[in-house]
Design a protein around this motif. Structure first.
Motif, PDB file in Angstrom:
ATOM      1  N   LEU A   8       0.944  -0.496  -0.302  1.00  0.00           N
ATOM      2  CA  LEU A   8      -0.166  -0.043  -0.189  1.00  0.00           C
ATOM      3  C   LEU A   8       1.045   1.367  -0.219  1.00  0.00           C
ATOM      4  O   LEU A   8       1.969   1.412   0.561  1.00  0.00           O
ATOM      5  N   PHE A   9       0.479   1.867  -0.551  1.00  0.00           N
ATOM      6  CA  PHE A   9       1.408   3.807  -1.366  1.00  0.00           C
ATOM      7  C   PHE A   9       1.411   4.364   0.244  1.00  0.00           C
ATOM      8  O   PHE A   9       2.331   4.529   0.712  1.00  0.00           O
ATOM      9  N   ASP A  10       0.466   4.393   0.626  1.00  0.00           N
ATOM     10  CA  ASP A  10       0.096   5.173   2.389  1.00  0.00           C
ATOM     11  C   ASP A  10       0.951   4.175   3.503  1.00  0.00           C
ATOM     12  O   ASP A  10       1.537   4.838   4.869  1.00  0.00           O
ATOM     13  N   GLU A  11       1.055   2.847   3.001  1.00  0.00           N
ATOM     14  CA  GLU A  11       1.335   2.064   4.036  1.00  0.00           C
ATOM     15  C   GLU A  11       2.975   1.983   4.560  1.00  0.00           C
ATOM     16  O   GLU A  11       3.895   2.088   4.891  1.00  0.00           O
ATOM     17  N   TYR A  12       3.604   1.585   3.001  1.00  0.00           N
ATOM     18  CA  TYR A  12       5.256   2.026   3.005  1.00  0.00           C
ATOM     19  C   TYR A  12       5.614   2.597   2.302  1.00  0.00           C
ATOM     20  O   TYR A  12       7.079   2.342   1.768  1.00  0.00           O
ATOM     21  N   ILE A  13       5.082   2.674   0.846  1.00  0.00           N
ATOM     22  CA  ILE A  13       6.308   3.224  -0.633  1.00  0.00           C
ATOM     23  C   ILE A  13       6.334   4.539  -0.373  1.00  0.00           C
ATOM     24  O   ILE A  13       7.213   4.784  -0.825  1.00  0.00           O
ATOM     25  N   LYS A  14       5.433   5.398   0.494  1.00  0.00           N
ATOM     26  CA  LYS A  14       5.061   7.264   0.347  1.00  0.00           C
ATOM     27  C   LYS A  14       6.444   7.433   0.830  1.00  0.00           C
ATOM     28  O   LYS A  14       7.382   8.336   0.574  1.00  0.00           O
ATOM     29  N   ASP A  15       7.236   6.822   2.141  1.00  0.00           N
ATOM     30  CA  ASP A  15       8.264   7.245   2.271  1.00  0.00           C
ATOM     31  C   ASP A  15       9.555   6.961   1.682  1.00  0.00           C
ATOM     32  O   ASP A  15      10.780   7.086   2.934  1.00  0.00           O
ATOM     33  N   LYS A  16       9.519   5.881   0.814  1.00  0.00           N
ATOM     34  CA  LYS A  16      10.419   5.865  -0.012  1.00  0.00           C
ATOM     35  C   LYS A  16      10.906   6.505  -0.438  1.00  0.00           C
ATOM     36  O   LYS A  16      10.347   6.850  -1.755  1.00  0.00           O
ATOM     37  N   GLU A  17      13.081   6.608  -1.389  1.00  0.00           N
ATOM     38  CA  GLU A  17      13.585   7.150  -2.187  1.00  0.00           C
ATOM     39  C   GLU A  17      12.118   7.436  -3.497  1.00  0.00           C
ATOM     40  O   GLU A  17      11.931   8.256  -4.033  1.00  0.00           O
ATOM     41  N   VAL A  18      11.676   6.306  -3.764  1.00  0.00           N
ATOM     42  CA  VAL A  18      10.903   5.616  -4.919  1.00  0.00           C
ATOM     43  C   VAL A  18      10.238   6.492  -5.260  1.00  0.00           C
ATOM     44  O   VAL A  18       9.879   7.535  -5.893  1.00  0.00           O
TER      45      VAL A  18
END
Ligand code: SF4
Length: 165
Positions: free
Chosen positions: A106-116
């Motif tokens: 999930l974007f808001d749980e895992y991806i949004k804080d990653k550099e990518v």
């Protein structure tokens, strides 16, 4: 990390004519996954800087609107570093072309804080849920998944759904 295949011209995964790459390896194992041959982390071919160069060359064509990254799972801990490196180099070379990514995370749980996340334009997030499958949905397989405008979401710090412009 490894990848499964590259499509030089893809009109099924995102708007316009795109280059797409399917990363190898996914641990979600969704029921009736459309791409189970991408589950194994050992199958496929080695993903390295030569493959990135090849993809950038394929994208260096005015008819190519952008790059789509699918899987497998591009954001799995085994794969996210390569997905980030590819996305960063793509955006440096083609700031006006778009990157679309499909991920079970999930974007808001895992991806949004990653550099990518800084390099992605649109992410279709969430695992495929067979009971919620609907062939009429655009860019996604099941109703739980979301087509997210990543730039707007990061700007406003909330999930903003993508709308065709
Ligand atoms: S997340 Fe995608 S690739 Fe992985 S099992 Fe689910 S549908 Fe298949």
């Amino acid at each position: 990390m490894r990848y499964n295949k590259i499509r030089k011209m893809d009109i099924a995964n995102g708007p316009g004519i795109r280059v797409s790459i399917f990363m190898q390896g996914c641990a979600f194992h969704c029921k009736n996954c459309f791409n189970p041959e991408t589950w194994s982390f050992k199958a496929g071919k080695e993903f390295n800087d030569e493959i990135i160069d090849k993809i950038l060359k394929l994208c260096d064509n005015e008819f190519i609107e952008g790059l789509s990254i699918l899987g497998g799972e591009p954001m799995h801990p085994n794969n996210i570093e390569g997905t980030t490196r590819l996305s960063k180099r793509f955006k440096e070379k083609f700031p006006n072309k778009t990157i679309w990514v499909w991920s079970g995370f999930l974007f808001d749980e895992y991806i949004k804080d990653k550099e990518v996340a800084k390099y992605i334009d649109v992410i279709v997030d969430g695992q495929f849920v067979d009971e919620l499958k609907n062939p009429n949905l655009q860019w996604k397989g099941s109703a739980n998944q979301r087509v997210i405008d990543v730039k707007e979401s990061l700007k406003t710090d909330q999930v903003v759904l993508w709308e065709e412009k």
